[in-house]
Every structure is written in structure tokens, then in C-alpha cells.
Design an enzyme around this catalytic site. Sequence first.
Site, mmCIF file in Angstrom:
data_model
loop_
_atom_site.group_PDB
_atom_site.id
_atom_site.type_symbol
_atom_site.label_atom_id
_atom_site.label_comp_id
_atom_site.label_asym_id
_atom_site.label_seq_id
_atom_site.Cartn_x
_atom_site.Cartn_y
_atom_site.Cartn_z
ATOM 1 N N LYS A 1 -13.491 -7.285 -7.875
ATOM 2 C CA LYS A 1 -13.902 -8.187 -6.440
ATOM 3 C C LYS A 1 -15.209 -8.666 -6.864
ATOM 4 O O LYS A 1 -16.253 -7.806 -6.825
ATOM 5 C CB LYS A 1 -14.042 -6.937 -5.400
ATOM 6 N N LYS B 1 0.742 -1.369 -0.045
ATOM 7 C CA LYS B 1 0.085 -0.140 -0.095
ATOM 8 C C LYS B 1 0.787 1.306 0.116
ATOM 9 O O LYS B 1 1.782 1.411 1.127
ATOM 10 C CB LYS B 1 -0.998 0.025 1.126
HETATM 11 MG MG MG Z 1 -6.678 -1.886 -4.289
#
Ligand code: MG
Length: 334
Positions: free
Chosen positions: A244, A140
Site C-alpha cells: 500500500k 475475502k
Molecule cells: Mg489484504
Amino acid sequence: MEYRFQFKPYRLPLRAPLRTAHGSWTEREGIMVRLEDEAGRVGIGEIAPIPWFGTETLAEAEEICRKLGDKVTSAALDAVPARFGCVRFALAAAREIQCHLIGDIKKNHLPVAALLPAGREALAALPAKLEAGFLAFKWKVGVGDVDTELGLLDELLAELPTYVKLRLDANGAWERRQAAKWLARCAERPVEFVEQPVRPDDEAALLGLAADYPVTLALDESVTGLAAAQRWQGLGWRGVYVIKPALAGPLGEIAAWAAATRADIVLSSAIETAVGRAAILRTALTQPLTSRAIGFGVDGIFGDRRWDGPVLGAVLDKGWIDAVHPEAIWNALN
Ligand code: MG
């Protein structure tokens, strides 16, 4: 075909709060659905919305379940509107399992991408994950300032064996100029792709950056539903789509789209239980959806094996899917 239909809302605490751009997430709320046909065959599906990702809300999903009633026909299931992607994902998964439509396992395994914490903590977390055999990592970024993180990128790359892949996820945090600096730097480095460098609504910047730099870019927040991914394809997007499936809609539709267009897909978790996860990962091994490492590398989200399912390590194989028993999970929820 007529089915007996039941649903169970659930609320499960997360092992550790998840920090997101929309605050801290401490529990997962969703709905399990159960379909049983006249022959007594049962399928379980999971509705796991994330409204700030652009999905329906939990209340809307529950309303649909209530309206379906305790007896449903195939036609009623097919009539759930397209914008309820999470509900449609769950109903389709329950129906597929129930009808044994699921295909044979074609791939033996897929690598799992391990999630590294933001900032310098990534360096501390890395050795144990390498030891565990992970071949792909996601870090991240966009959390600290650009120059500090660019320095950390080189430290991280220096620790990675050449056979390992590193992907970066900015979660839309950069301004275009910051993103440009990152992409110029990444152009000379072995980075698999950079995910959502700028906000999803800055489409001109996303397309411009993709044209200006050789690094592969990935859309995540930009493509919650299948329709959004198809729209980006129409805009000429040649990069990766982070899908997703629990938010995007029926797995069969995603697989058909991938097969027809050869879209470059990374499958990713929406913090669902083993019920939703098993449906997704089974499809990943039975359909030619993706060969990239799957973004399911946060094991133990709930800290309870009943909901997390078996330990998912560096590699997904059929054994993991066979060890998940959706009906047992349904029964364990009260
Ligand atoms: Mg992402």
C-alpha cells in the site's frame, strides 16, 4: 531549493461503512499537503495513515506538518524520519509532481482487481463484474467456517472463465491448521495467490506454509512499510508483497526496490482520495513496478466523485490519471 508549504487536514465520510478487524470505519481522515516552488510550480500530496496497520497516527503526521512551517527546504523534507511512511509518501509525491520528475507513461494499461464480498454474496456480485470486463478478482475469506467457504470456492471457480484470475485474502484470520487445509485445496485449483493466510506475527507459520504448498502466498498486513518488506526478503520470502504505497513511503523508493530486487508486487489501496491514488497509479504506469492486477477495485469509496476521482473500471489507463486534478481537489477541501 525552498518551497512554500501548506497543509489541510480533511475528514470525509465513506459511502458505506467499511468492516474491518478493528471495527467499522465510517470516515477517512487525512491531511493534504501542498508545495510551491519559487517559480510557482505546485504539487499536492496526501497523507492517509492507518495506525492499526502500524503507521504513524494522524496527530503525529499533523505535528510534523506544523513543525515544517510555511517555508521548507529540500533538506527539511528529506529529514522526515523513515518511520513516518505516510508523511514521506505525501511529501515525495508533492515534490515529484511539482518538479515534473514523473516519467513518461510506459505501460498502456494495467488490469484492476475487483473486490468480491465475503461469503455467498460473492456469487451474486460476480456476473455484473464479469460483464464490466474485470479480469481479476479478490475474494475475502476467513470470515465463515472453513468447509463452507471451501464449498463456495468451488462454486465461484465454476462461474469464472479460465482467463480470469482469482486471489483470496484471509486477512490473517486462519490458524495454521486451517490455512494448511485451504492451501492443500488451492494447490489443485487455479488460484492466483492467497493473501495473509495467518497473523503477521506468526512468521514461522507463514514461512512454513510457503515452503509446504505450491500455491503462491502474499504478505499484506506483514509488510506495511518498505523496511518490513525488505526484512521479509532477507528471510527468503519468494511470494508476493502487497504494498500500500500510501503507507509504505516515497513511491520512488518502492520503485527502486522493485527494480533492484524484482520483488513480486501487488499495489493496493489504503482508502486514499484521488490525490494519493493518482500519484500511485501514475507510478504504476511509468515504472516497472508490477504487472499484476492492481488492488484498487473498490470504486466510489467516498460516493463523491470530487474525492473518488473518475470511475475506475476493469482497466487502468493514462486517461484516468489525466482526468484527476489534485489542485482542484485541494481547493475543494475547506
Ligand atoms: Mg489484504
